[in-house]
Design a protein around this motif. Structure first.
Motif, short mmCIF file in Angstrom:
data_model
loop_
_atom_site.label_atom_id
_atom_site.label_comp_id
_atom_site.label_asym_id
_atom_site.label_seq_id
_atom_site.Cartn_x
_atom_site.Cartn_y
_atom_site.Cartn_z
N ARG A 53 0.84 -1.20 0.00
CA ARG A 53 0.00 0.00 0.00
C ARG A 53 0.87 1.24 0.00
O ARG A 53 1.79 1.36 0.81
CB ARG A 53 -0.87 -0.01 1.23
N PRO A 58 -4.10 6.39 3.85
CA PRO A 58 -4.27 6.14 5.29
C PRO A 58 -5.08 4.87 5.58
O PRO A 58 -5.77 4.35 4.71
CB PRO A 58 -5.03 7.38 5.76
N LEU A 59 -4.99 4.40 6.83
CA LEU A 59 -5.69 3.18 7.25
C LEU A 59 -6.85 3.52 8.18
O LEU A 59 -6.80 4.52 8.90
CB LEU A 59 -4.72 2.26 8.02
N ILE A 60 -7.85 2.68 8.20
CA ILE A 60 -8.95 2.85 9.15
C ILE A 60 -8.55 2.24 10.50
O ILE A 60 -7.98 1.16 10.56
CB ILE A 60 -10.23 2.18 8.62
N VAL A 94 -14.26 10.22 9.69
CA VAL A 94 -12.96 10.89 9.55
C VAL A 94 -13.01 12.19 10.34
O VAL A 94 -13.86 13.05 10.09
CB VAL A 94 -12.63 11.17 8.07
N THR A 113 -5.72 13.72 10.19
CA THR A 113 -7.06 13.20 10.49
C THR A 113 -6.94 11.70 10.78
O THR A 113 -5.95 11.06 10.42
CB THR A 113 -8.01 13.39 9.30
N ALA A 115 -9.43 8.11 10.48
CA ALA A 115 -10.67 7.43 10.12
C ALA A 115 -10.88 6.32 11.13
O ALA A 115 -9.99 5.50 11.35
CB ALA A 115 -10.55 6.84 8.71
N PRO A 138 -6.70 -2.10 7.27
CA PRO A 138 -7.26 -1.97 5.92
C PRO A 138 -7.77 -3.33 5.47
O PRO A 138 -7.57 -4.33 6.17
CB PRO A 138 -6.04 -1.56 5.09
N SER A 139 -8.40 -3.38 4.34
CA SER A 139 -8.84 -4.67 3.81
C SER A 139 -7.61 -5.55 3.56
O SER A 139 -6.55 -5.06 3.14
CB SER A 139 -9.65 -4.48 2.54
N VAL A 179 -17.37 5.69 4.27
CA VAL A 179 -16.40 6.59 4.91
C VAL A 179 -16.97 8.01 4.85
O VAL A 179 -17.24 8.53 3.75
CB VAL A 179 -15.02 6.53 4.23
N LEU A 190 -16.84 9.99 1.51
CA LEU A 190 -15.63 9.79 0.71
C LEU A 190 -15.66 8.44 0.02
O LEU A 190 -15.00 8.25 -1.00
CB LEU A 190 -14.40 9.87 1.60
N ARG A 191 -16.38 7.50 0.61
CA ARG A 191 -16.54 6.18 -0.02
C ARG A 191 -17.94 5.68 0.31
O ARG A 191 -18.27 5.53 1.48
CB ARG A 191 -15.49 5.20 0.54
N LYS A 218 -8.04 12.34 -0.65
CA LYS A 218 -8.57 12.43 0.71
C LYS A 218 -8.88 11.02 1.19
O LYS A 218 -8.85 10.73 2.36
CB LYS A 218 -9.82 13.30 0.73
N ALA A 219 -9.20 10.17 0.27
CA ALA A 219 -9.48 8.78 0.59
C ALA A 219 -9.02 7.91 -0.57
O ALA A 219 -9.48 8.09 -1.68
CB ALA A 219 -10.97 8.58 0.82
N PRO A 220 -8.13 6.98 -0.29
CA PRO A 220 -7.60 6.16 -1.37
C PRO A 220 -8.66 5.31 -2.06
O PRO A 220 -8.51 4.98 -3.22
CB PRO A 220 -6.56 5.28 -0.69
N GLY A 221 -9.74 5.00 -1.35
CA GLY A 221 -10.83 4.25 -1.97
C GLY A 221 -11.45 5.03 -3.12
O GLY A 221 -12.20 4.49 -3.92
P1 AMP Z 1 -9.28 0.01 3.15
O1 AMP Z 1 -8.21 0.14 4.13
O2 AMP Z 1 -8.85 -0.83 2.02
O3 AMP Z 1 -10.61 -0.34 3.72
O4 AMP Z 1 -9.43 1.48 2.66
C1 AMP Z 1 -9.34 2.44 3.69
C2 AMP Z 1 -10.22 3.57 3.38
O5 AMP Z 1 -10.24 4.36 4.53
C3 AMP Z 1 -9.72 4.44 2.31
O6 AMP Z 1 -10.25 4.14 1.10
C4 AMP Z 1 -10.19 5.81 2.76
O7 AMP Z 1 -11.45 6.01 2.19
C5 AMP Z 1 -10.35 5.70 4.21
N1 AMP Z 1 -9.47 6.47 5.08
C6 AMP Z 1 -8.63 5.99 6.02
N2 AMP Z 1 -8.06 6.99 6.72
C7 AMP Z 1 -8.54 8.13 6.21
C8 AMP Z 1 -8.33 9.51 6.53
N3 AMP Z 1 -7.52 9.90 7.53
N4 AMP Z 1 -8.96 10.42 5.78
C9 AMP Z 1 -9.80 10.03 4.80
N5 AMP Z 1 -10.06 8.75 4.48
C10 AMP Z 1 -9.44 7.80 5.17
#
Ligand code: AMP
Ligand code: MG
Length: 313
Positions: A53, A58-60, A94, A113, A115, A138-139, A179, A190-191, A218-221
């Motif tokens: 990655r 960023p990670l959730i 977020v 920020t 998430a 993350p996934s 998201v 964002l997603r 802002k969000a990689p998704g």
């Molecule tokens: P995944 O980890 O594959 O579920 O994707 C993580 C998702 O979390 C990303 O696509 C973003 O939409 C979102 N995300 C994680 N951290 C942030 C953040 N600080 N700001 C915005 N989006 C975030």
């Protein structure tokens, strides 16, 4: 690599592993997560490495409940309303990081920020309680690929790079969380996910949909190409052309896979990623043709994933 059944002993072993700074794949109601102690820089860096990655994504952070927010993020009047209504559940919020927030900065990709969400899955809940720390997750798939909804998907994708998968069976929701960006006055999706903008707006007023990819991550998704199988994907197909697998919804002739014979969108969401993976087989097919999915309710989130799966090759 071990796949361990998510019984009490398996969860305890996974918690030990996580507390020791290692990575564990575990089930949530949405998809399988690739978890690490969110407060441990080294553990978090393993997640980025295993997924391939980019560091700017960023990670959730997964937490055991809303009480954890006090230590992590700035207070916001919308948060209590949303967590009361939707947590535990597939809604990621977020918010600006608190100064002194113990979560590794790399989890936030230096965005300032975080998430965060509370997963609604007995295994994830038990694991978070046993670890007693926030888990960055993350996934559990290589960056850009289709998300995993079973332990076997994780094994197929990351088995060589990962030594612990906690098997809690198939994920019931099957699409990643919604998201929601709360760093601005008007909340913004964002997603898209199973929790839609109407449900959110009913709680907190205006909610913008920002599903179109902009230059700014802002969000990689949001990246155009994501959730992608190896074979080419063709959307809104009336039928398959030679060599294609035909994925349909609600029956029809010549189907190779039906996401939901009764046309139920929640069922289709839960089966979508497994269907894409099963049909993504170059020894059987040359491409994936997907019948139209109604662009309403959960269908909006399904179509968002499908557009990205089809794009950018
Ligand atoms: P995944 O980890 O594959 O579920 O994707 C993580 C998702 O979390 C990303 O696509 C973003 O939409 C979102 N995300 C994680 N951290 C942030 C953040 N600080 N700001 C915005 N989006 C975030
Ligand atoms: Mg992902």
């Amino acid at each position: 690599m071990t796949i361990r059944l998510a019984d009490d002993a398996g969860i305890a072993a996974a918690a030990d592993h996580l507390r020791g700074g290692e990575v564990v794949a575990f089930p949530t109601e949405t998809v399988y997560g690739l978890g690490a102690d969110a407060t441990d820089d080294d553990a978090v860096s393993k997640v980025f490495a295993i997924k391939g990655r980019p560091a700017l994504n960023p990670l959730i952070v997964h937490v055991a409940g809303p009480d954890w927010l006090e230590q992590l993020v700035e207070p916001d009047s919308r948060v209590d309303i949303l967590t009361d209504a939707f947590w535990p559940g597939p809604l990621t919020l977020v918010l600006p990081r608190l100064p002194g927030c113990p979560v590794s900065k790399s989890v936030s990709a230096n965005l300032g920020t975080i998430a965060v969400r509370q997963p609604d899955h007995t295994v994830a809940t038990a694991l978070l309680a046993a670890v007693n720390r926030p888990l960055a997750a993350p996934s559990a798939n290589p960056s850009g690929h289709v998300s995993p909804t079973t332990a076997q998907h994780v094994e197929a994708d990351l088995g060589d790079a990962l030594d612990f998968i906690l098997d809690g069976g198939p994920c019931r929701s099957g699409l990643e969380s919604t998201v929601l960006d709360l760093t601005t006055d008007t909340a913004r999706i964002l997603r898209p996910g199973v929790i839609g903008s109407d449900e959110l707006a009913a709680m907190i007023g205006d909610v913008e949909n920002q599903t179109v990819s902009t230059g700014l991550v802002k969000a990689p998704g949001q990246l155009a190409k994501h959730y992608a199988p190896n074979l080419p994907v063709r959307l809104n197909a009336d039928t398959a052309v030679k060599g294609e697998a035909f994925i349909v919804l609600g029956g029809g002739p010549n189907a190779d896979f039906d996401l939901s014979p009764s046309g139920d969108l929640a069922e289709a969401a839960a089966t979508l990623f497994a269907a894409l993976r099963k049909m993504d087989d170059p020894s059987r097919f040359s491409g994936l043709a997907i019948a139209p999915i109604p662009d309403q309710g959960i269908g909006l989130a399904i179509n968002d994933r499908l557009r990205r799966a089809a794009r950018g090759r």
